[in-house]
Scaffold this motif. Structure first.
Motif, PDB file in Angstrom:
ATOM      1  N   ALA A 242       0.812  -1.214   0.000  1.00 43.72           N
ATOM      2  CA  ALA A 242       0.000   0.000   0.000  1.00 43.72           C
ATOM      3  C   ALA A 242       0.846   1.264   0.000  1.00 43.72           C
ATOM      4  N   THR A 243       2.079   1.183   0.493  1.00 44.78           N
ATOM      5  CA  THR A 243       2.912   2.381   0.590  1.00 44.78           C
ATOM      6  C   THR A 243       3.980   2.463  -0.486  1.00 44.78           C
ATOM      7  N   SER A 244       4.103   1.443  -1.319  1.00 45.84           N
ATOM      8  CA  SER A 244       5.140   1.463  -2.348  1.00 45.84           C
ATOM      9  C   SER A 244       4.739   2.358  -3.502  1.00 45.84           C
ATOM     10  N   TRP A 245       5.724   2.751  -4.280  1.00 46.90           N
ATOM     11  CA  TRP A 245       5.498   3.686  -5.376  1.00 46.90           C
ATOM     12  C   TRP A 245       6.434   3.324  -6.533  1.00 46.90           C
ATOM     13  N   ARG A 246       6.000   3.680  -7.751  1.00 51.19           N
ATOM     14  CA  ARG A 246       6.792   3.459  -8.968  1.00 51.19           C
ATOM     15  C   ARG A 246       7.242   2.013  -9.144  1.00 51.19           C
ATOM     16  N   GLY A 247       6.435   1.079  -8.675  1.00 51.98           N
ATOM     17  CA  GLY A 247       6.758  -0.335  -8.846  1.00 51.98           C
ATOM     18  C   GLY A 247       7.763  -0.877  -7.860  1.00 51.98           C
ATOM     19  N   PHE A 248       8.162  -0.081  -6.832  1.00 47.36           N
ATOM     20  CA  PHE A 248       9.156  -0.546  -5.868  1.00 47.36           C
ATOM     21  C   PHE A 248       8.630  -1.690  -5.014  1.00 47.36           C
ATOM     22  N   ASP A 249       7.296  -1.889  -4.978  1.00 45.87           N
ATOM     23  CA  ASP A 249       6.788  -3.041  -4.232  1.00 45.87           C
ATOM     24  C   ASP A 249       7.288  -4.351  -4.829  1.00 45.87           C
ATOM     25  N   ASN A 250       7.619  -4.354  -6.128  1.00 45.95           N
ATOM     26  CA  ASN A 250       8.157  -5.565  -6.752  1.00 45.95           C
ATOM     27  C   ASN A 250       9.519  -5.946  -6.185  1.00 45.95           C
ATOM     28  N   LEU A 251      10.193  -5.005  -5.537  1.00 44.05           N
ATOM     29  CA  LEU A 251      11.462  -5.295  -4.871  1.00 44.05           C
ATOM     30  C   LEU A 251      11.283  -5.385  -3.366  1.00 44.05           C
ATOM     31  N   PHE A 252      10.686  -4.336  -2.768  1.00 47.97           N
ATOM     32  CA  PHE A 252      10.583  -4.270  -1.311  1.00 47.97           C
ATOM     33  C   PHE A 252       9.697  -5.374  -0.741  1.00 47.97           C
ATOM     34  N   LEU A 253       8.632  -5.718  -1.445  1.00 46.51           N
ATOM     35  CA  LEU A 253       7.693  -6.713  -0.922  1.00 46.51           C
ATOM     36  C   LEU A 253       8.327  -8.101  -0.804  1.00 46.51           C
ATOM     37  N   PRO A 254       8.846  -8.700  -1.884  1.00 47.22           N
ATOM     38  CA  PRO A 254       9.387 -10.065  -1.729  1.00 47.22           C
ATOM     39  C   PRO A 254      10.641 -10.121  -0.868  1.00 47.22           C
ATOM     40  N   ILE A 255      11.533  -9.126  -1.006  1.00 51.15           N
ATOM     41  CA  ILE A 255      12.758  -9.151  -0.207  1.00 51.15           C
ATOM     42  C   ILE A 255      12.431  -8.919   1.267  1.00 51.15           C
ATOM     43  N   GLY A 256      11.494  -7.983   1.530  1.00 53.01           N
ATOM     44  CA  GLY A 256      11.086  -7.741   2.916  1.00 53.01           C
ATOM     45  C   GLY A 256      10.483  -8.975   3.556  1.00 53.01           C
ATOM     46  N   LEU A 257       9.609  -9.658   2.824  1.00 56.30           N
ATOM     47  CA  LEU A 257       8.996 -10.878   3.347  1.00 56.30           C
ATOM     48  C   LEU A 257      10.039 -11.966   3.563  1.00 56.30           C
ATOM     49  N   LEU A 258      10.952 -12.102   2.627  1.00 54.23           N
ATOM     50  CA  LEU A 258      11.991 -13.137   2.749  1.00 54.23           C
ATOM     51  C   LEU A 258      12.844 -12.898   3.996  1.00 54.23           C
ATOM     52  N   ILE A 259      13.300 -11.664   4.188  1.00 51.73           N
ATOM     53  CA  ILE A 259      14.152 -11.361   5.341  1.00 51.73           C
ATOM     54  C   ILE A 259      13.371 -11.553   6.635  1.00 51.73           C
ATOM     55  N   PHE A 260      12.123 -11.084   6.648  1.00 52.73           N
ATOM     56  CA  PHE A 260      11.286 -11.230   7.836  1.00 52.73           C
ATOM     57  C   PHE A 260      11.121 -12.705   8.203  1.00 52.73           C
ATOM     58  N   LEU A 261      10.819 -13.533   7.219  1.00 55.15           N
ATOM     59  CA  LEU A 261      10.627 -14.963   7.473  1.00 55.15           C
ATOM     60  C   LEU A 261      11.932 -15.638   7.890  1.00 55.15           C
ATOM     61  N   ALA A 262      13.025 -15.268   7.233  1.00 51.70           N
ATOM     62  CA  ALA A 262      14.315 -15.886   7.556  1.00 51.70           C
ATOM     63  C   ALA A 262      14.719 -15.609   8.994  1.00 51.70           C
ATOM     64  N   VAL A 263      14.386 -14.426   9.493  1.00 54.11           N
ATOM     65  CA  VAL A 263      14.783 -14.047  10.849  1.00 54.11           C
ATOM     66  C   VAL A 263      13.811 -14.569  11.894  1.00 54.11           C
ATOM     67  N   HIS A 264      12.499 -14.559  11.600  1.00 55.79           N
ATOM     68  CA  HIS A 264      11.504 -14.771  12.654  1.00 55.79           C
ATOM     69  C   HIS A 264      10.633 -16.018  12.507  1.00 55.79           C
ATOM     70  N   ALA A 265      10.659 -16.695  11.395  1.00 58.02           N
ATOM     71  CA  ALA A 265       9.729 -17.813  11.206  1.00 58.02           C
ATOM     72  C   ALA A 265       9.921 -18.904  12.248  1.00 58.02           C
ATOM     73  N   ALA A 266      11.142 -19.130  12.693  1.00 61.97           N
ATOM     74  CA  ALA A 266      11.414 -20.198  13.656  1.00 61.97           C
ATOM     75  C   ALA A 266      11.345 -19.721  15.106  1.00 61.97           C
ATOM     76  N   SER A 267      10.920 -18.474  15.332  1.00 56.95           N
ATOM     77  CA  SER A 267      10.876 -17.928  16.688  1.00 56.95           C
ATOM     78  C   SER A 267       9.783 -18.598  17.509  1.00 56.95           C
ATOM     79  N   PRO A 268       9.953 -18.654  18.837  1.00 62.28           N
ATOM     80  CA  PRO A 268       8.887 -19.187  19.714  1.00 62.28           C
ATOM     81  C   PRO A 268       7.633 -18.312  19.621  1.00 62.28           C
TER      82      PRO A 268
END
Length: 439
Positions: A199-225
């Motif tokens: 919702a906050t991305s502009w000029r197509g930057f969601d195509n970069l920020f969205l998948p990379i952001g989700l990947l990093i978030f999952l890599a760091v926190h998916a296995a958390s308690p």
């Protein structure tokens, strides 16, 4: 599969992409399909094909070759009078989404490693949820909000949230060993975080920020308690409420405030707090400099977020590629940006006051850096504290901005970012090369 066959398959993949574009363009003329729908049809087709890449190619290098080849083709299609390019660039707003989609595929595959869900989930969200949200918004949207020089719809965001939630639950249930309750909490955060980024991305930057952001978030926190996940979700909610209350007082638009809170949450979610302090202060310094020494940029608040996100991603990729942790060098880059922005903010002050302000700033930055070094594990400080580089980058950025403030009236963030990267990047490359020779 031998290398020649993989190269042939990569070349055939580009031919398939061009064929898809030709088919969409042909039927768009016949059925009078709008430019936005054409673009999203290509987006869906490309994304679905990208989901198959880990199974089509046993090695990763042909995928990287395919990404580079696709980028070349996309650049050619941007040339004037390209009829096929009209399927991607027929929309009125300026967008780099086609280029960023190809880059994201390569980066996600590289960063995911052998954890396949870290590739599949982000690319599936980007392919299906993003396209569904855009089409739902253009077709059924009635409640709109401003984004840069365009607008998005509440209806589209709701569709994005629901589809992302379903994709996340399915992927995590089928591709990970996590407990069902953990998966529900993770998926709710993935959907909420992804919706805010889209919702906050502009000029197509969601195509970069969205998948990379989700990947990093999952890599760091998916296995958390589970308690940690719930605490993180509460932090996310509190951040949104806090920024909503503060943003009008510091002159941020609603869009800029949402971008800021997303960036702050990403920084706090993917790294230790001590490593996020300086980058967060960069955002605050930018808000100060924007009011004290305005620049001619149309969307300066978005520019600083994009720059901070890109250098964060750049250092992450470089560290993974060389296998030498780059977090300290990232911190030194952020120190340069902070120093330059504060020097600009203080440029209207008298010489004495400016010296006092910048001296106090330098002392505070050095103190924060010392705490960061002490708290970080040894592997992040493999090149030592690097105090000469810290002081040099801090002084260089402040000196250039102080001596030549007129140079930063235009393209301010780009110039400051380049200046701030010169010393840490050259030091990193030299240190990695030298350390590699010793080992």
């Amino acid at each position: 599969m031998n290398p020649a066959l993989q190269i042939a398959l990569a070349l055939g993949s580009v031919a398939i992409l061009l064929g898809l574009m030709a088919v969409v363009r042909h039927y768009a003329d016949v059925w009078r399909i709008g430019a936005e729908v054409q673009r999203k049809l290509i987006h869906i087709g490309t994304g679905l094909y990208a989901l198959c890449l880990p199974w089509l190619f046993p090695d990763h290098w042909p995928v990287y070759f395919l990404v580079v080849l696709t980028l070349v083709v996309m650049l050619v299609l941007r040339l004037p009078n390209s009829r096929l390019g009209g399927t991607l660039h027929g929309v009125e707003r300026r967008s780099y989404g086609d280029l960023l989609l190809a880059i994201s595929v390569g980066l996600c595959l590289f960063l995911a490693g052998d954890q396949l869900y870290l590739y599949v989930l982000p690319i599936a969200v980007l392919t299906l949820a993003d396209a569904a949200a855009a089409l739902a918004g253009t077709t059924y949207g009635t409640q709109f909000f401003r984004v840069e020089d365009g607008e998005k719809s509440i209806e589209g965001s709701v569709v994005f949230f629901v589809i992302t939630l379903l994709i996340s639950i399915v992927c995590l249930l089928t591709m990970t060993p996590y407990a069902p309750l953990n998966i529900i909490v993770i998926s709710l955060m993935v959907a909420a975080f992804g919706t805010l980024v889209e919702a906050t991305s502009w000029r197509g930057f969601d195509n970069l920020f969205l998948p990379i952001g989700l990947l990093i978030f999952l890599a760091v926190h998916a296995a958390s308690p589970l308690p940690n996940l719930i605490a993180l979700a509460l932090l996310f909610a509190i951040s949104i409420v806090a920024f909503k209350a503060i943003s009008p007082k510091i002159g941020l638009t609603n869009h800029a405030s949402h971008v800021y809170v997303t960036t702050v949450f990403i920084l706090l979610a993917v790294t230790a707090v001590q490593n996020a302090v300086i980058p967060i202060l960069v955002l605050a310094a930018h808000a100060w400099s924007r009011s004290s020494a305005p620049c001619e940029g149309k969307y300066p608040d978005l520019d600083i977020v994009a720059a901070l996100a890109l250098i964060s991603l750049g250092w992450l990729i470089l560290g993974n590629a060389t296998e030498w942790n780059a977090i300290s060098f990232y911190g030194i880059s952020a120190i340069g940006m902070l120093s330059a922005l504060c020097a600009l903010a203080a440029s209207a002050q008298s010489t004495v006051r400016r010296i006092v302000i910048l001296s106090g700033l330098a002392a505070a930055i050095v103190s924060i850096r010392k705490v960061t070094i002490d708290l970080n594990p040894d592997n992040t400080n493999w090149n030592g504290p690097m105090w000469p580089m810290v002081v040099a980058n801090l002084a260089l950025a402040a000196a250039i901005v102080t001596l030549f403030p007129q140079l930063f009236a235009r393209a301010r963030v780009t110039k400051i970012t380049i200046i701030s990267l010169v010393i840490p990047l050259s030091t990193y490359l030299y240190s990695v090369g030298f350390s590699g020779l010793l080992t």
